[in-house]
Enzyme design. Structure first.
Site, PDB file in Angstrom:
ATOM      1  N   LYS A 105      -6.792  89.626  -8.202  1.00  0.00           N
ATOM      2  CA  LYS A 105      -5.619  90.097  -7.473  1.00  0.00           C
ATOM      3  C   LYS A 105      -5.677  89.738  -5.988  1.00  0.00           C
ATOM      4  CE  LYS A 105      -3.791  92.617 -10.953  1.00  0.00           C
ATOM      5  NZ  LYS A 105      -4.810  92.763 -11.991  1.00  0.00           N
TER       6      LYS A 105
HETATM    7  C1  PLP Z   1      -4.636  92.785 -13.362  1.00  0.00           C
HETATM    8  C2  PLP Z   1      -5.836  92.498 -14.173  1.00  0.00           C
HETATM    9  C3  PLP Z   1      -5.739  91.913 -15.450  1.00  0.00           C
HETATM   10  C4  PLP Z   1      -4.419  91.621 -16.099  1.00  0.00           C
HETATM   11  O1  PLP Z   1      -3.708  90.603 -15.461  1.00  0.00           O
HETATM   12  P1  PLP Z   1      -2.117  90.462 -15.697  1.00  0.00           P
HETATM   13  O2  PLP Z   1      -1.687  89.457 -14.718  1.00  0.00           O
HETATM   14  O3  PLP Z   1      -1.540  91.811 -15.450  1.00  0.00           O
HETATM   15  O4  PLP Z   1      -1.943  90.041 -17.106  1.00  0.00           O
HETATM   16  C5  PLP Z   1      -6.909  91.607 -16.113  1.00  0.00           C
HETATM   17  N1  PLP Z   1      -8.111  91.897 -15.578  1.00  0.00           N
HETATM   18  C6  PLP Z   1      -8.244  92.464 -14.378  1.00  0.00           C
HETATM   19  C7  PLP Z   1      -9.593  92.765 -13.864  1.00  0.00           C
HETATM   20  C8  PLP Z   1      -7.118  92.784 -13.636  1.00  0.00           C
HETATM   21  O5  PLP Z   1      -7.252  93.361 -12.432  1.00  0.00           O
END
Ligand code: PLP
Length: 433
Positions: A105
């Site tokens: 993120k």
């Molecule tokens: C947000 C997240 C996901 C999922 O990603 P999406 O883009 O919502 O499909 C998977 N693993 C982690 C550690 C995340 O923070």
């Protein structure tokens, strides 16, 4: 390049507008009008990641006021690596957790924060975020103390890991952390509802930095493009990916990179018990369920926003079905897989990453001989409460996480209710005349 709504290709805006609005007026999500082909074959193999990202994203910034700033935005956002680790000849891991808050993120949040702070604007704006765990900390860290920006992070009370929560509540200043008595979908609903309320628009430019915002997805396509390109240079083969998915943003970004002509083969989705994609493939019904709590909590999403982008990209149910394979790992399988990855590869996977390892283990044998890159979405240290008991050993705590965990905590508690959200926003941010 213009950006259009998933629900209406006549609704066109510039990139800056798409970034500022988050959600399109008709409730759809912004997507690029088209995907330009990227001429990766003629690139200098030694260019840096930020330079590569800048080349890839250039066409999307083409007609926008941010065009001149793109290089600077890439340089200040992508300050950490996305290495591909070799497990063996057929198995690789793309580690996306080397940023400040230890999940992928950080890529999107930092890029979006950098873009938004470059856009000229006379009113302050507010970022409203619903988080199933990792978005909140990445956004808070990326926007902390940026002038003229208020950040409200809503997380479901008691449903995120202890360390995730501390990484959200440790900021203060322009970051309001809200613990919401509900689940992730309640938090996401409040964000969407706020966009329909004049109360917010009168006060501020309302924005969200969920993966609803295209400013998150565009930068995410850069690490797929870069890793696939590097993989091809090294192995003369297309890379296939397995992407742990919840709100379906990260995997959509992978499809975007493929669409731009990067050497990417198959893209497989791994999910936890919230396997809405698997169910969609069976029932042909749009996912819209209550989310279930699992050990891979950042993927606890019952109604993935980006489903709309992915299904638009693929065109029809039949095309979706022909393109996508999806795997579901239950909690017990996540734990088993964390142990197995350690035994087999001496690799420590977070619970989300474990779903990709699980999918890999369960692929048909003809796939086993193809090279697959499993996407590691978070550092296992963020989920020590799951990983440490499974492995019966301590997971190393990275220094940058240690520093965040030592900071003082501030969070307010609300019911999943618009009035309560408005009240706490006013008391925190409205200036007393
Ligand atoms: C947000 C997240 C996901 C999922 O990603 P999406 O883009 O919502 O499909 C998977 N693993 C982690 C550690 C995340 O923070």
């Amino acid at each position: 390049m213009k950006f259009v709504s998933t629900r209406n290709s006549e609704l066109k805006v510039n990139l800056s507008e798409a970034l500022q609005m988050g959600l399109a007026k008709d409730g759809g999500l912004y997507i690029p009008e088209y995907f330009p082909q990227f001429d990766w074959e003629s690139l200098d193999p030694n260019i840096s990641y930020p330079d590569f990202a800048c080349q890839l994203l250039k066409p999307f910034f083409n007609e926008d006021e941010l065009k001149e700033k793109l290089h600077q935005i890439c340089k200040e956002s992508f300050t950490f690596e996305a290495p591909v680790i070799t497990l063996d000849e057929h198995n690789y891991v793309l580690e996306l957790f080397h940023g400040p808050t230890l999940s992928f993120k950080d890529f999107g949040a930092r890029f979006l924060a950098s873009c938004l702070s470059q856009i000229k604007s006379n009113k302050s704006f507010s970022i409203l975020v619903a988080t199933s765990g990792d978005t909140g900390s990445a956004v808070a860290a990326a926007f902390y103390q940026k002038p003229n920006i208020n950040v409200v992070v809503m997380f479901p009370e008691g449903k995120i890991s202890h360390r995730q929560e501390r990484q959200i509540t440790c900021w203060g200043d322009n970051v309001l952390a809200l613990s919401v008595k509900g689940n992730f979908d309640d938090c996401q609903r409040l964000v969407k509802e706020a966009f329909g309320e004049n109360w917010w628009h009168q006060r501020t430019y309302l924005n969200t930095s969920n993966s609803i915002n295209i400013g998150r997805l565009l930068p995410q396509s850069t690490y797929y493009a870069y890793s696939a390109w590097q993989f091809y240079l090294k192995h003369k083969k297309q890379a296939n990916y397995i992407v742990p998915s919840g709100n379906i943003g990260n995997v959509t970004a992978c499809f975007w990179a493929k669409k731009m002509g990067l050497p990417i083969g198959d893209i497989v989705i791994s999910q936890n018990e919230n396997n809405v994609i698997g169910e969609y493939l069976q029932t042909q019904l749009m996912p819209n369920k209550k989310s279930i709590e699992t050990l891979a909590n950042a993927m606890d999403v019952g109604k993935p926003s980006n489903f709309e982008r992915l299904s638009k990209l693929l065109g029809s149910f039949d095309a979706f079905k022909a393109t996508i394979t999806s795997y579901k790992a239950a909690d017990t399988e996540i734990i088993e897989t964390i142990k197995k990855a350690k035994e087999k590869y001496n690799y420590i996977a977070c619970p989300h990453t474990a779903t990709a390892f699980f999918a890999r283990e369960n692929q048909p044998s003809e796939e086993k001989l193809k090279p697959y890159i499993m996407v590691a979405t978070a550092d296992p240290a963020k989920f020590n409460d799951v990983v440490e008991p499974a492995l019966e050993e301590k997971v190393e705590l990275p220094q940058r996480l240690k520093l965040l965990l030592e900071k003082e905590q501030t969070a307010k508690h609300i019911a999943p209710d618009m009035q309560e959200l408005m009240n706490v926003y006013s008391t925190t941010f409205d200036k007393i005349p």
